[in-house]
Write a protein that holds these residues in place. Sequence first.
Motif, PDB file in Angstrom:
ATOM      1  N   PRO A  19       0.838  -1.195   0.000  1.00  0.00           N
ATOM      2  CA  PRO A  19       0.000   0.000   0.000  1.00  0.00           C
ATOM      3  C   PRO A  19       0.880   1.256   0.000  1.00  0.00           C
ATOM      4  N   GLY A  20       0.537   2.197  -0.859  1.00  0.00           N
ATOM      5  CA  GLY A  20       1.306   3.433  -0.970  1.00  0.00           C
ATOM      6  C   GLY A  20       2.309   3.435  -2.110  1.00  0.00           C
ATOM      7  N   GLU A  21       2.623   2.270  -2.662  1.00  0.00           N
ATOM      8  CA  GLU A  21       3.530   2.238  -3.810  1.00  0.00           C
ATOM      9  C   GLU A  21       2.717   2.295  -5.091  1.00  0.00           C
ATOM     10  N   SER A  22       3.342   2.734  -6.154  1.00  0.00           N
ATOM     11  CA  SER A  22       2.629   2.766  -7.435  1.00  0.00           C
ATOM     12  C   SER A  22       2.564   1.354  -8.014  1.00  0.00           C
ATOM     13  N   ALA A  23       1.564   1.141  -8.835  1.00  0.00           N
ATOM     14  CA  ALA A  23       1.451  -0.149  -9.522  1.00  0.00           C
ATOM     15  C   ALA A  23       2.666  -0.373 -10.413  1.00  0.00           C
ATOM     16  N   MET A  24       3.245   0.703 -10.958  1.00  0.00           N
ATOM     17  CA  MET A  24       4.447   0.578 -11.788  1.00  0.00           C
ATOM     18  C   MET A  24       5.620   0.034 -10.970  1.00  0.00           C
ATOM     19  N   ARG A  25       5.817   0.564  -9.763  1.00  0.00           N
ATOM     20  CA  ARG A  25       6.913   0.075  -8.906  1.00  0.00           C
ATOM     21  C   ARG A  25       6.703  -1.399  -8.565  1.00  0.00           C
ATOM     22  N   CYS A  26       5.471  -1.754  -8.291  1.00  0.00           N
ATOM     23  CA  CYS A  26       5.143  -3.147  -8.007  1.00  0.00           C
ATOM     24  C   CYS A  26       5.522  -4.021  -9.207  1.00  0.00           C
ATOM     25  N   ALA A  27       5.167  -3.577 -10.406  1.00  0.00           N
ATOM     26  CA  ALA A  27       5.446  -4.345 -11.623  1.00  0.00           C
ATOM     27  C   ALA A  27       6.930  -4.416 -11.930  1.00  0.00           C
ATOM     28  N   THR A  28       7.637  -3.308 -11.799  1.00  0.00           N
ATOM     29  CA  THR A  28       9.072  -3.329 -12.128  1.00  0.00           C
ATOM     30  C   THR A  28       9.850  -4.142 -11.102  1.00  0.00           C
ATOM     31  N   ARG A  29       9.425  -4.086  -9.846  1.00  0.00           N
ATOM     32  CA  ARG A  29      10.072  -4.898  -8.803  1.00  0.00           C
ATOM     33  C   ARG A  29       9.908  -6.380  -9.106  1.00  0.00           C
ATOM     34  N   LEU A  36       8.036  -1.091 -18.172  1.00  0.00           N
ATOM     35  CA  LEU A  36       9.411  -0.641 -18.023  1.00  0.00           C
ATOM     36  C   LEU A  36       9.569   0.503 -17.035  1.00  0.00           C
ATOM     37  N   GLY A  37       8.681   1.458 -17.080  1.00  0.00           N
ATOM     38  CA  GLY A  37       8.791   2.602 -16.177  1.00  0.00           C
ATOM     39  C   GLY A  37      10.091   3.347 -16.349  1.00  0.00           C
ATOM     40  N   GLU A  38      10.472   3.606 -17.584  1.00  0.00           N
ATOM     41  CA  GLU A  38      11.776   4.221 -17.880  1.00  0.00           C
ATOM     42  C   GLU A  38      11.976   5.576 -17.214  1.00  0.00           C
ATOM     43  N   CYS A  39      10.905   6.339 -16.999  1.00  0.00           N
ATOM     44  CA  CYS A  39      11.056   7.666 -16.393  1.00  0.00           C
ATOM     45  C   CYS A  39      11.005   7.608 -14.871  1.00  0.00           C
ATOM     46  N   GLY A  40      10.831   6.423 -14.315  1.00  0.00           N
ATOM     47  CA  GLY A  40      10.794   6.277 -12.870  1.00  0.00           C
ATOM     48  C   GLY A  40       9.509   6.740 -12.215  1.00  0.00           C
ATOM     49  N   GLY A  41       8.488   6.942 -13.006  1.00  0.00           N
ATOM     50  CA  GLY A  41       7.204   7.348 -12.451  1.00  0.00           C
ATOM     51  C   GLY A  41       6.917   8.829 -12.565  1.00  0.00           C
ATOM     52  N   ALA A  42       7.699   9.537 -13.380  1.00  0.00           N
ATOM     53  CA  ALA A  42       7.508  10.981 -13.546  1.00  0.00           C
ATOM     54  C   ALA A  42       6.452  11.322 -14.592  1.00  0.00           C
ATOM     55  N   MET A  43       5.792  10.313 -15.148  1.00  0.00           N
ATOM     56  CA  MET A  43       4.783  10.471 -16.187  1.00  0.00           C
ATOM     57  C   MET A  43       5.359  11.209 -17.398  1.00  0.00           C
ATOM     58  N   ALA A  44       6.536  10.762 -17.815  1.00  0.00           N
ATOM     59  CA  ALA A  44       7.213  11.403 -18.936  1.00  0.00           C
ATOM     60  C   ALA A  44       7.479  10.452 -20.096  1.00  0.00           C
ATOM     61  N   CYS A  45       7.076   9.178 -19.981  1.00  0.00           N
ATOM     62  CA  CYS A  45       7.456   8.248 -21.045  1.00  0.00           C
ATOM     63  C   CYS A  45       6.349   7.294 -21.488  1.00  0.00           C
ATOM     64  N   ALA A  46       5.389   6.994 -20.653  1.00  0.00           N
ATOM     65  CA  ALA A  46       4.287   6.063 -20.941  1.00  0.00           C
ATOM     66  C   ALA A  46       4.733   4.623 -21.175  1.00  0.00           C
ATOM     67  N   THR A  47       5.914   4.248 -20.686  1.00  0.00           N
ATOM     68  CA  THR A  47       6.374   2.865 -20.832  1.00  0.00           C
ATOM     69  C   THR A  47       5.801   1.953 -19.746  1.00  0.00           C
ATOM     70  N   CYS A  48       4.800   2.448 -19.028  1.00  0.00           N
ATOM     71  CA  CYS A  48       4.115   1.638 -18.020  1.00  0.00           C
ATOM     72  C   CYS A  48       2.627   1.526 -18.350  1.00  0.00           C
ATOM     73  N   HIS A  49       2.279   1.770 -19.598  1.00  0.00           N
ATOM     74  CA  HIS A  49       0.879   1.715 -20.043  1.00  0.00           C
ATOM     75  C   HIS A  49       0.328   0.307 -19.869  1.00  0.00           C
ATOM     76  N   CYS A  50      -0.834   0.204 -19.258  1.00  0.00           N
ATOM     77  CA  CYS A  50      -1.549  -1.072 -19.104  1.00  0.00           C
ATOM     78  C   CYS A  50      -3.048  -0.804 -19.168  1.00  0.00           C
ATOM     79  N   TYR A  51      -3.799  -1.884 -19.315  1.00  0.00           N
ATOM     80  CA  TYR A  51      -5.250  -1.815 -19.206  1.00  0.00           C
ATOM     81  C   TYR A  51      -5.606  -2.223 -17.786  1.00  0.00           C
TER      82      TYR A  51
END
Length: 104
Positions: A19-29, A36-51
């Motif tokens: 709880p409190g972590e982003s779904a992207m961090r959960c996925a990359t971990r 991929l989360g290439e921007c680290g979660g800064a919403m600058a790349c969209a490499t964490c796009h999912c449905y």
Amino acid sequence: MRVRFIDPTGREYLVEGEPGESAMRCATRALIPGVLGECGGAMACATCHCYVEPAGAAPPPPRADEQEMVSGCLEVRPNSRLTCQIILSAELEGITFVVPSSQV
């Protein structure tokens, strides 16, 4: 809390999210293919796009800046989200993220 990811081949991954972590961090971990989360979660790349497929409570709706970023993704659907913008909570237990084939 449990989070489910489904890769483009249909393989399912059940991951323990914090709880409190982003779904992207959960996925990359968990090394989920295509998140991929290439921007680290800064919403600058969209490499964490999912449905997103909610299981009970749905995440808050996307803000305008997220919608704008998602609009540039391939294979956009009404349930397209950037996983870096979804913060896990107990209410989202069992939420499912499907990785689009364009992400791999």
